[in-house]
Design a protein around this motif. Sequence first.
Motif, short mmCIF file in Angstrom:
data_model
loop_
_atom_site.label_atom_id
_atom_site.label_comp_id
_atom_site.label_asym_id
_atom_site.label_seq_id
_atom_site.Cartn_x
_atom_site.Cartn_y
_atom_site.Cartn_z
N UNK B 238 3.07 -5.18 2.88
CA UNK B 238 3.56 -4.09 3.72
C UNK B 238 2.99 -4.10 5.13
N UNK B 239 1.75 -4.61 5.29
CA UNK B 239 1.14 -4.58 6.62
C UNK B 239 1.69 -5.70 7.49
N UNK B 240 1.89 -6.85 6.87
CA UNK B 240 2.41 -8.00 7.61
C UNK B 240 3.93 -7.98 7.43
N UNK B 285 10.54 -8.65 -2.11
CA UNK B 285 11.32 -9.58 -1.31
C UNK B 285 11.40 -9.02 0.11
N UNK B 286 11.39 -9.90 1.10
CA UNK B 286 11.43 -9.47 2.51
C UNK B 286 12.83 -8.98 2.87
N UNK B 367 -0.61 -3.00 -7.86
CA UNK B 367 0.52 -2.07 -7.88
C UNK B 367 0.57 -1.29 -6.58
N UNK B 368 1.79 -0.85 -6.22
CA UNK B 368 1.88 -0.05 -4.99
C UNK B 368 1.00 1.19 -5.04
N UNK B 375 2.73 1.81 7.19
CA UNK B 375 3.64 1.41 8.25
C UNK B 375 2.88 1.30 9.55
N UNK B 376 2.69 0.11 10.05
CA UNK B 376 2.04 0.02 11.37
C UNK B 376 2.94 0.63 12.43
#
Lengths: 308, 398
Positions: B238-240, B285-286, B367-368, B375-376
């Motif tokens: 999530x960060x990248x 998945x992106x 896990x999430x 969210x940056x």
Amino acid sequence: MAFGAFGGSPATTPASDAAPRRGGLIALFLLLPGAAYLSLFFLVPLVSLILTSFQAVDPNAFEIGKFVYAFQWQNYVDVVTTYWPHILRSFGYAALATVLALLFSYPLAYVIGVKLRRFPLLQALALTLVIAPFFISFLLRTLAWKQIFSDEGVVVTALQALSLLGPADHLTGTPFSVIFGLTYNFIPFMTLPIYTSLERLDLRYVEAGGDLYASPASTFLRVTLPLSLPGVVSGTLLTFIPASGDYINASRDFLGSTDTAMIGNVIEANFLQLQNYPAAAALSIVLMAVILVLVGAYVRRSGTEDLL
Amino acid sequence: MAGGFAESGADLELVGISKRFPGFTAIEELDLTIPAGSFFALLGPSGCGKTTTLRLIAGLEEPTTGRIYLGGKDVTDTKTYRRPVNTVFQSYALFPHMSVIDNVAFGLRRRGIREARALAHEALKLVELDHVAARRPAQLSGGQQQRVALARAVVNRPALLLLDEPLGALDLKLRRQMQIELKVIQGDVGLTFLHVTHDQEEAMTMADTVAVMNKGRIEQMGAPEELYELPKTVFVANFLGQSNLFTGPVVSSGKDSIVVDIGGRKLEVPRERAQRHAGEVTIGVRPEKLQLHGAEPKAAAGTNVLGPGRVTDVSFSGVSTQYQIAIPGLGTVSLFAQNRDVGAVLREGAEVWVSWDVAHGFGVADDPADGPRFDPDDDTRSIAVQRREKLEAELEGA
């Protein structure tokens, strides 16, 4: 809310086209009280002092203290030739006291402004202690020092016991006690401006100095000291100017003797005892002129105009 | 080290470093090796311990435990001013009472190098600022100050150059330009660069190796493409960039892939791209790997399909359009579509299916729930939201 008036809400902003002209008028109007104050309490006395300094003895009067307006510029020659040792002594004592106060105050201000930053309560306490002497009249404090330095006092007895002072020697009435008194009395005036400078000092500059191979001593000399120079300049001015005109510490009733009389004592004697007003006025003008020249050269030399 | 220049960059090795401040732990058991001559980025959100790591290496802080080795030499107890390390500070920290040239020559003079002035001019030429040598830092623009700060550090030829978010204060265009310049300078001088940043795009474009840091630990380390294509934790995913993450039980496990049941749908993930192969797993998945379909695509081997869902948001950002698609029982899926045609193809409310190549999926190790979705500020969605808010404010003001 009363504070709201200072908030400058957009609704009260004047129309932009009329602003510059009105702004100029308002600025002039706002300057008025200051200008009136300066002319009434500085310009008028100064002119009166200059006029007095050129006065001559009233030829028709028999009692002393009567003078007429003249242009007797010899008054200046007379006072300078008579009192030049006092003038020199004044500036010598004041300079020495300023240096001593600086040596004492800088470390003190550094500890309060930098080292105590992480402890706000201690910092506030230390600052209060610096200001605390002001709660007692400086006359009383100076008299207290006279007591401490008296021949029967602890200091003299102890020094005599250690043979550092001869049995017939005194501390009061010596240049030592006068310079000590001047230093002591002006330490808060030296400490507070330096503290203000150091308290604002961004420690990241100090870190950058260390990062760029400067040892702590080198960082202090090349980064910390130059950045606190505005404080040092205002502190030394606040000490040197009043100290050179001081007449309390050097007076016989306090820490001095006739041998330690400073220019302030001479002016006092001429005004209040000898009633030689022109001589006193001429001395005052000389004192002011010398201070102006010295301070002007000092501020120019220290190159802190753009930091002030 | 004083007196000489580093011939080339030096290895940096952190062994078991931890740093505790009263009340909190900034870094926990950090091990890190940065090879000589590399451009290494330490990436993480604010408060993750990356700046503290940098300060430890510079000698501005002392580690609670652990050792720091520079070129094989233990420098843990070496004072800041004796370390062959220079820092480009986030605030630049240019000495305000000195001219630009004196700032740049400062380090050289402290080490008693004779041609300090000439070398400083050379360094200023490198950053194309020799013409402002006589000015004071306050007379320069932010970008110029940044370049002076860089020259002031680089001129010393340190074995290791530390960059503490030096581009943070610059606007986007200048930042891009400086990123390229920094990379060129690093190539020219051959020093080891350690760059600390919270800007994932900056880290990915500039660095050879990126380490993603979170809560005082390094979550994952590797080449930028590797980190992006195969994140190993939810935080990295999530960060990248952004990720669509789903959690469910593994229902079958084959030789090449595992199948995960996500809300009744079977999704396949390559075995070597999944960190865990049994029990509850999180796969992802992106968004740009997803295909958008207006009608249900035919099931085919090697493709995962989700749908039908409804488009809940369409945001157009020039090169691509981002769709938010609500899929019943699954939540919202984010998708980037290249704008090959003119304008957005689908409107809000349209019924759609999404599919992706099995090879593009990945499975993370946690896990999430372990870490909140992060969210940056500078990801595409936030920028879109900020632009819209700004525009709305402007419209209201008019």
